[in-house]
Scaffold this active site. Structure first.
Site, PDB file in Angstrom:
ATOM      1  N   TYR A  53       0.819  -1.037   0.041  1.00  0.00           N
ATOM      2  CA  TYR A  53       0.129  -0.247  -0.094  1.00  0.00           C
ATOM      3  C   TYR A  53       0.773   1.284  -0.019  1.00  0.00           C
ATOM      4  O   TYR A  53       0.597   2.405  -0.336  1.00  0.00           O
ATOM      5  CB  TYR A  53      -0.990  -0.056   1.130  1.00  0.00           C
ATOM      6  CG  TYR A  53      -1.989  -1.050   0.905  1.00  0.00           C
ATOM      7  CD1 TYR A  53      -2.144  -2.287   1.457  1.00  0.00           C
ATOM      8  CD2 TYR A  53      -3.031  -0.820  -0.014  1.00  0.00           C
ATOM      9  CE1 TYR A  53      -3.046  -3.232   1.153  1.00  0.00           C
ATOM     10  CE2 TYR A  53      -4.105  -1.810  -0.228  1.00  0.00           C
ATOM     11  CZ  TYR A  53      -4.059  -2.824   0.512  1.00  0.00           C
ATOM     12  OH  TYR A  53      -5.032  -3.823   0.051  1.00  0.00           O
ATOM     13  N   GLN A  86     -16.160   1.979  -3.910  1.00  0.00           N
ATOM     14  CA  GLN A  86     -15.371   1.118  -3.546  1.00  0.00           C
ATOM     15  C   GLN A  86     -14.009   1.172  -3.906  1.00  0.00           C
ATOM     16  O   GLN A  86     -13.087   0.570  -3.107  1.00  0.00           O
ATOM     17  CB  GLN A  86     -15.779  -0.410  -4.441  1.00  0.00           C
ATOM     18  CG  GLN A  86     -17.113  -0.685  -4.325  1.00  0.00           C
ATOM     19  CD  GLN A  86     -17.624  -2.046  -5.303  1.00  0.00           C
ATOM     20  OE1 GLN A  86     -17.191  -3.128  -4.981  1.00  0.00           O
ATOM     21  NE2 GLN A  86     -17.787  -1.536  -6.536  1.00  0.00           N
ATOM     22  N   ASN A  87     -13.532   2.351  -4.214  1.00  0.00           N
ATOM     23  CA  ASN A  87     -12.160   2.638  -4.490  1.00  0.00           C
ATOM     24  C   ASN A  87     -11.580   3.516  -3.234  1.00  0.00           C
ATOM     25  O   ASN A  87     -12.210   3.785  -2.440  1.00  0.00           O
ATOM     26  CB  ASN A  87     -12.004   3.610  -5.687  1.00  0.00           C
ATOM     27  CG  ASN A  87     -12.639   3.010  -7.014  1.00  0.00           C
ATOM     28  OD1 ASN A  87     -12.641   1.640  -7.078  1.00  0.00           O
ATOM     29  ND2 ASN A  87     -12.971   3.664  -7.974  1.00  0.00           N
ATOM     30  N   VAL A  88     -10.133   3.033  -3.352  1.00  0.00           N
ATOM     31  CA  VAL A  88      -9.557   3.684  -1.838  1.00  0.00           C
ATOM     32  C   VAL A  88      -8.503   4.903  -2.395  1.00  0.00           C
ATOM     33  O   VAL A  88      -8.006   5.462  -1.805  1.00  0.00           O
ATOM     34  CB  VAL A  88      -8.583   2.778  -1.405  1.00  0.00           C
ATOM     35  CG1 VAL A  88      -9.476   1.585  -0.804  1.00  0.00           C
ATOM     36  CG2 VAL A  88      -7.567   2.017  -2.319  1.00  0.00           C
ATOM     37  N   ASP A  89      -8.973   5.249  -3.751  1.00  0.00           N
ATOM     38  CA  ASP A  89      -8.042   6.486  -4.048  1.00  0.00           C
ATOM     39  C   ASP A  89      -8.899   7.619  -3.965  1.00  0.00           C
ATOM     40  O   ASP A  89     -10.053   7.566  -3.411  1.00  0.00           O
ATOM     41  CB  ASP A  89      -7.829   6.271  -5.713  1.00  0.00           C
ATOM     42  CG  ASP A  89      -9.117   6.365  -6.497  1.00  0.00           C
ATOM     43  OD1 ASP A  89      -9.138   5.500  -7.566  1.00  0.00           O
ATOM     44  OD2 ASP A  89      -9.869   7.476  -6.365  1.00  0.00           O
ATOM     45  N   HIS A 104     -14.263   0.808   1.120  1.00  0.00           N
ATOM     46  CA  HIS A 104     -13.278  -0.419   1.349  1.00  0.00           C
ATOM     47  C   HIS A 104     -12.182   0.494   1.809  1.00  0.00           C
ATOM     48  O   HIS A 104     -11.005   0.089   1.887  1.00  0.00           O
ATOM     49  CB  HIS A 104     -13.059  -0.800  -0.010  1.00  0.00           C
ATOM     50  CG  HIS A 104     -14.237  -1.684  -0.456  1.00  0.00           C
ATOM     51  ND1 HIS A 104     -14.151  -2.296  -1.759  1.00  0.00           N
ATOM     52  CD2 HIS A 104     -15.388  -2.406   0.383  1.00  0.00           C
ATOM     53  CE1 HIS A 104     -15.323  -3.106  -1.779  1.00  0.00           C
ATOM     54  NE2 HIS A 104     -15.870  -3.204  -0.499  1.00  0.00           N
ATOM     55  N   GLY A 173     -18.080   1.290 -13.497  1.00  0.00           N
ATOM     56  CA  GLY A 173     -16.727   0.512 -13.315  1.00  0.00           C
ATOM     57  C   GLY A 173     -16.813  -0.582 -12.284  1.00  0.00           C
ATOM     58  O   GLY A 173     -15.601  -0.412 -11.364  1.00  0.00           O
ATOM     59  N   SER A 175     -17.172  -4.641 -11.319  1.00  0.00           N
ATOM     60  CA  SER A 175     -17.406  -6.204 -11.786  1.00  0.00           C
ATOM     61  C   SER A 175     -18.783  -6.613 -10.858  1.00  0.00           C
ATOM     62  O   SER A 175     -19.243  -7.747 -11.189  1.00  0.00           O
ATOM     63  CB  SER A 175     -16.425  -6.869 -11.716  1.00  0.00           C
ATOM     64  OG  SER A 175     -16.018  -7.249 -10.287  1.00  0.00           O
TER      65      SER A 175
END
Ligand code: APR
Length: 234
Positions: A53, A86-89, A104, A173, A175
């Site tokens: 990370y 859901q992205n951590v950016d 997340h 974006g 799945s």
């Protein structure tokens, strides 16, 4: 203003140069989830997780929001928009979105490794690395504020409430393979229009679902045009 809820996954950041997980050359092609993204992996090899990370966090600094992130932020003038990601950016925030709920975790934050859900231990670390020996405010080893597999998703309840109250749902974006995030689609009221944007969409058809099989950078603007058209014809 109509409430628009936008649920995003790794695909929205692909055109910003951040790999997704399950597409070709995705992150899980090159790393085993069980080594870098599970609660037990942290206890087995914390240094590997810190390195993984730390590299992702350093790389994030040079990435920029793309047209999809920017389009969503710009439309806050016309819709009451809540982003659930859901992205951590931090690309939604850097594009200007003002309401972003991370399911997340966040790469630019760190937390306790004794109780990763204790928000009072969360600390903003920007793009800096976490080293063995860095401590959280509860004295435990500092770890990335990432929700690993095998861990609870504390923000899922507020996320479900946002979807329940949405007038329009946009899904970009993802799945739709990781729960509970993927289950959020089921909280939308029956007559709520859903716009699903993904070049390789994997979603079962349903009456109020419109699939836009395009990349996010063009698909999001197309979805907004379709929403406006539907409004005019209403
Ligand atoms: N624009 C839009 N979607 C895209 C693009 C693009 N340019 N490129 C790829 N995609 C789509 C892929 O077709 C795929 O359906 O993005 C989706 C990415 O799916 P995943 O890699 O599974 O990512 P995601 O759904 O966000 O994963 C969920 O799994 O590993 C965990 O915690 C991690 O948050 C992640 C969760």
């Amino acid at each position: 203003m109509e409430k628009l809820v936008v649920l995003t996954g790794a695909g929205i950041s692909v055109e910003s140069g951040i790999k997704a997980f399950r597409s070709e050359d995705g992150l899980w092609e090159n790393y085993r989830v069980e080594d870098v993204a599970t609660h037990s992996a942290w206890y087995r090899n914390p240094q590997l997780i810190l390195d993984f990370y730390n590299t992702m966090r350093t790389n994030l600094q040079s990435k920029q929001p793309n047209r999809a992130h920017i389009s969503i932020a710009e439309r806050e003038l016309e819709y009451d928009i809540s982003v659930i990601t859901q992205n951590v950016d931090n690309l939604h925030e850097r594009a200007g979105s003002s309401k972003v709920l991370h399911l997340h975790g966040e790469l630019t934050k760190a937390c306790s490794s004794r109780d990763e859900s204790d928000v009072s231990t969360f600390v903003e670390i920007g793009y800096n690395p976490i080293k063995m020996g860095d401590k959280a405010n509860d004295g435990s080893q500092l770890r990335p504020q990432i929700v690993f597999f095998e861990e609870a998703v504390p923000n899922i309840e507020p996320a479900a409430r946002l979807v329940q109250n949405a007038d329009i749902l946009m899904i970009i974006g993802t799945s739709m393979q990781v729960y509970p995030a993927a289950g959020l689609i089921r909280y939308a009221k029956p007559n709520v229009p859903i716009y699903f944007i993904d070049p390789q969409p994997r979603v079962s058809p349903q009456p109020n679902l419109t699939v836009i099989a395009e990349p996010a950078s063009t698909g999001v603007d197309k979805a907004f045009e379709m929403i406006e058209e539907a409004r005019m014809n209403a």
